[in-house]
Design a protein around this motif. Structure first.
Motif, short mmCIF file in Angstrom:
data_model
loop_
_atom_site.label_atom_id
_atom_site.label_comp_id
_atom_site.label_asym_id
_atom_site.label_seq_id
_atom_site.Cartn_x
_atom_site.Cartn_y
_atom_site.Cartn_z
N SER A 6 39.56 45.24 37.28
CA SER A 6 38.73 45.82 38.48
C SER A 6 37.37 44.82 37.96
O SER A 6 36.55 44.53 37.13
N GLY A 7 36.90 44.55 39.02
CA GLY A 7 35.90 43.57 38.99
C GLY A 7 35.95 41.99 39.00
O GLY A 7 36.60 41.34 38.30
N ALA A 8 35.40 40.45 40.03
CA ALA A 8 35.80 39.40 40.22
C ALA A 8 33.99 39.35 39.34
O ALA A 8 34.41 38.12 40.49
N ALA A 33 32.68 41.77 49.24
CA ALA A 33 33.76 41.24 50.94
C ALA A 33 34.00 39.50 49.82
O ALA A 33 35.55 38.95 50.79
N ALA A 34 32.83 39.30 49.07
CA ALA A 34 33.72 37.63 48.70
C ALA A 34 33.05 37.18 47.20
O ALA A 34 32.65 38.32 47.20
N LEU A 35 33.04 37.02 47.22
CA LEU A 35 33.09 36.36 45.98
C LEU A 35 30.96 36.02 45.41
O LEU A 35 30.07 35.88 46.33
N ARG A 36 30.51 37.28 45.13
CA ARG A 36 28.77 37.00 44.91
C ARG A 36 28.28 35.82 44.84
O ARG A 36 28.13 35.77 43.20
N THR A 113 46.32 34.31 40.27
CA THR A 113 45.15 35.65 40.06
C THR A 113 45.48 35.92 41.69
O THR A 113 44.87 35.41 42.08
N GLU A 114 46.16 37.49 42.10
CA GLU A 114 45.51 38.03 43.51
C GLU A 114 44.63 38.52 43.85
O GLU A 114 43.97 39.67 42.56
N TYR A 115 43.61 38.09 44.49
CA TYR A 115 42.43 38.83 44.61
C TYR A 115 42.36 39.80 45.99
O TYR A 115 42.41 38.99 46.80
N VAL A 116 41.75 40.48 45.61
CA VAL A 116 41.53 41.76 46.46
C VAL A 116 39.84 42.14 46.66
O VAL A 116 39.43 42.94 46.03
N PHE A 117 39.80 41.58 47.92
CA PHE A 117 37.74 41.81 47.84
C PHE A 117 38.04 42.44 48.88
O PHE A 117 38.85 43.44 49.69
N ASN A 118 36.83 43.89 49.21
CA ASN A 118 36.42 44.87 50.31
C ASN A 118 37.70 45.69 49.91
O ASN A 118 37.75 46.23 50.64
N ASN A 119 37.41 46.41 48.79
CA ASN A 119 38.42 47.30 48.26
C ASN A 119 37.84 47.59 46.58
O ASN A 119 37.50 47.13 46.39
N SER A 120 38.55 48.31 46.07
CA SER A 120 37.97 49.22 44.90
C SER A 120 38.99 50.39 44.43
O SER A 120 39.92 51.31 45.56
N ILE A 121 38.26 51.28 43.54
CA ILE A 121 39.83 51.93 42.55
C ILE A 121 39.57 53.51 43.18
O ILE A 121 38.32 53.44 43.34
#
Length: 407
Positions: A6-8, A33-36, A113-121
Motif C-alpha cells: 500500500s503506497g506508491a 488517481a495517479a502518481l503524486r 509490478t501491478e499498479y492500482v491507482f484510485n483505490n485503497s485497502i
C-alpha cells in the motif's frame, strides 16, 4: 509470494523493485488517481543511502535530476539577506524533488509490478495461508503478505495494529508546501523569513523555472479532515495572518496550487513493525519527521533490508524478525536526530529568533559547521548493510503486469 504493497510514493516502489528481483509478484495500491507530483525536496547522504541507490542502478539518474541547490538565506521583512545556511547542512550529498524520485521508481518497477491507482485497502482478514484484502473499490483479493508503505497516516497500520493516536508523537509544528512561480528570480537558492513560532520560505526548483513555497508554524495539535484541502488552507491562512515578507502573496498563490500539502510534523514510534502476515515500511513504521532529514533515505534502506530478509529467510516470520533486528537501532538513531530541531528551526520567541540569526551569521566562520554536516552523514550511515542475494531465482521471470486504475 504474491505481495500487496500500500503506497506508491517512495518506500512502496523501492520495496517492489527488490521483491521483483527476488522472484516475488508485487501489486501496489495507491489512493491517489495517479502518481503524486510536486512535494518538497528530499536528500540522500552517507554511505548507506548511496550504496542502496547504486545497487538499484538509479544514483546516476537522481544525480541528473538533482536540485543543485545552493545556500538558503535568512532574510528580514524587507527581504534583505541577513545570513546564509550552506547547502551541505540541508541538501545532503544529492537532493531531488520527491515527485521526481517517485517517477524514477515508478518507471523502474512498472513492467513487473501491478499498479492500482484510485483505490485503497478497506479491510484485512488474515488466516493461516494468507490475507484476504477488501478494497474500497473492486473485488477482494488474496495475498501472501501485505506491506503498509502508506505514510504517516497509514491505513494498513490502523487495520493491523490499532488507531494512529497510539503510535504518533506530535512534535509541535505544522508544515505546508506547494509549487508557485519563481517570481523573486532565485538562482538555485532560497530565502527564509522567521517570526516567533512561524517561518515562510521560498526556494527555486526545476532549474529555477519554478519555486517551492513552505510554511511552518507552531501550534497545539489541530483537528481537521486530512482530505479537505480547503479547510487545511484556511488553517494555514489563520496561522500566518499578519506575517510579513512574501507571506501575503504566497498565501494568495496557494489557492491556485494543484499540489498543496499540509500535515503535522510528527514521529511514529512502534515496538514492532509486523503483525502476522502484515508488515510496515517507511513513514508508516517509523516516520522520523522531515526535521531529521533522514526519512527518504531511511525508507530506501528499509526497503532493501526487508526484501533482503525475505529472500534470506524464505519465511515471513523469520524475515520480519530479522528486518526488525537489522533496522531498530538505525531507526532510533535517525529519529533522535529530528528531536528538538523545531525550536531551532522555528524559534518560539523574539530573543531566540535574534539569537539564532546571530549564530547563522557566524556559522561560515565557525569550525563546527562542517562537523554538523559530518554528524548528519554519520547518522545516515549508522547501519552495516548485509550483502543480500536478491538475484532472481531459476525459472521464469514474473509476468509483466499492467499499470492502471481500479475499476
Amino acid at each position: 509470494m504474491d505481495i500487496l504493497i500500500s503506497g506508491a510514493s517512495v518506500a512502496g516502489p523501492a520495496l517492489a523493485y527488490w521483491l521483483n528481483r527476488s522472484g516475488h509478484s508485487t501489486t501496489i495500491v495507491e489512493r491517489a488517481a495517479a502518481l503524486r507530483e510536486g512535494g518538497y525536496s528530499v536528500d540522500f547522504r552517507g554511505d548507506a543511502h548511496l550504496t542502496v541507490l547504486r545497487k538499484m542502478g538509479i544514483l546516476g539518474e537522481i544525480q541528473r535530476q538533482q536540485t543543485n541547490m545552493g545556500a538558503m538565506w535568512n532574510v528580514n521583512e524587507a527581504g534583505k539577506k541577513l545570513s546564509a545556511l550552506p547547502a551541505d547542512l540541508f541538501a545532503g550529498d544529492v537532493e531531488i524533488l520527491r515527485g521526481d524520485l517517485a517517477k524514477i521508481l515508478y518507471e523502474l518497477t512498472r513492467d513487473h509490478t501491478e499498479y492500482v491507482f484510485n483505490n485503497s485497502i478497506a479491510a484485512l482478514d488474515e488466516d493461516a495461508d494468507g490475507v484476504t484484502v477488501t478494497f474500497e473499490r473492486g473485488p477482494s483479493r488474496r495475498f501472501d503478505l501485505v506491506v503498509g508503505a502508506d505514510g504517516l497516516h497509514s491505513k494498513v497500520r490502523e487495520l493491523a495494529f490499532g488507531p494512529e493516536k497510539e503510535f504518533i508523537s506530535y512534535l509541535g509544528l505544522y508544515c505546508a508546501v506547494f509549487t508557485t512561480e519563481n517570481y523573486l528570480g532565485l538562482d538555485y537558492s532560497g530565502h527564509a523569513y522567521n517570526t516567533p513560532g512561524k517561518m515562510v520560505a521560498l526556494y527555486s526548483s526545476r532549474q529555477n523555472t519554478e519555486a517551492k513555497a513552505m510554511f511552518w508554524f507552531g501550534s497545539p495539535e489541530l483537528t481537521y479532515d486530512r482530505h479537505d484541502t480547503r479547510r487545511q488552507q484556511e488553517l494555514l491562512e489563520q496561522a500566518m495572518a499578519g506575517v510579513g515578507w512574501e507571506a501575503p502573496r504566497l498565501l494568495r498563490d496557494m489557492r491556485r496550487a494543484d499540489d498543496f500539502y499540509f500535515d503535522a510534523i510528527a514521529q511514529v514510534r512502534m515496538d514492532r513493525w509486523s503483525n502476522g502476515r502484515v508488515g510496515l515500511l517507511g513513514d508508516a513504521a517509523w516516520c522520523p519527521s522531515p526535521l531529521s532529514g533522514m526519512g527518504t533515505g531511511l525508507a530506501m534502506v528499509g526497503a532493501y533490508v526487508l526484501a533482503g530478509e525475505l529472500a534470506a529467510a524464505r519465511d515471513h516470520r523469520t524475515a520480519f524478525a530479522g528486518y526488525d533486528a537489522a533496522m531498530r537501532d538505525y531507526v532510533l538513531t535517525c529519529q533522535k536526530s529530528g528531536e528538538g530541531v523545531s525550536k531551532f528551526m522555528v524559534p518560539e520567541t523574539r530573543f531566540m529568533r535574534w539569537f539564532m540569526n546571530q549564530n547563522y551569521k557566524l556559522m561560515p566562520y565557525l569550525p563546527f559547521t562542517g562537523l554538523m554536516a559530518r554528524t548528519a552523514r554519520k547518522t545516515a550511515g549508522a547501519i552495516t548493510l548485509k550483502d543480500y542475494d536478491l538475484s532472481r531465482p531459476a525459472g521464469p521471470a514474473p509476468r509483466p503486469r499492467p499499470s492502471g486504475r481500479a475499476s
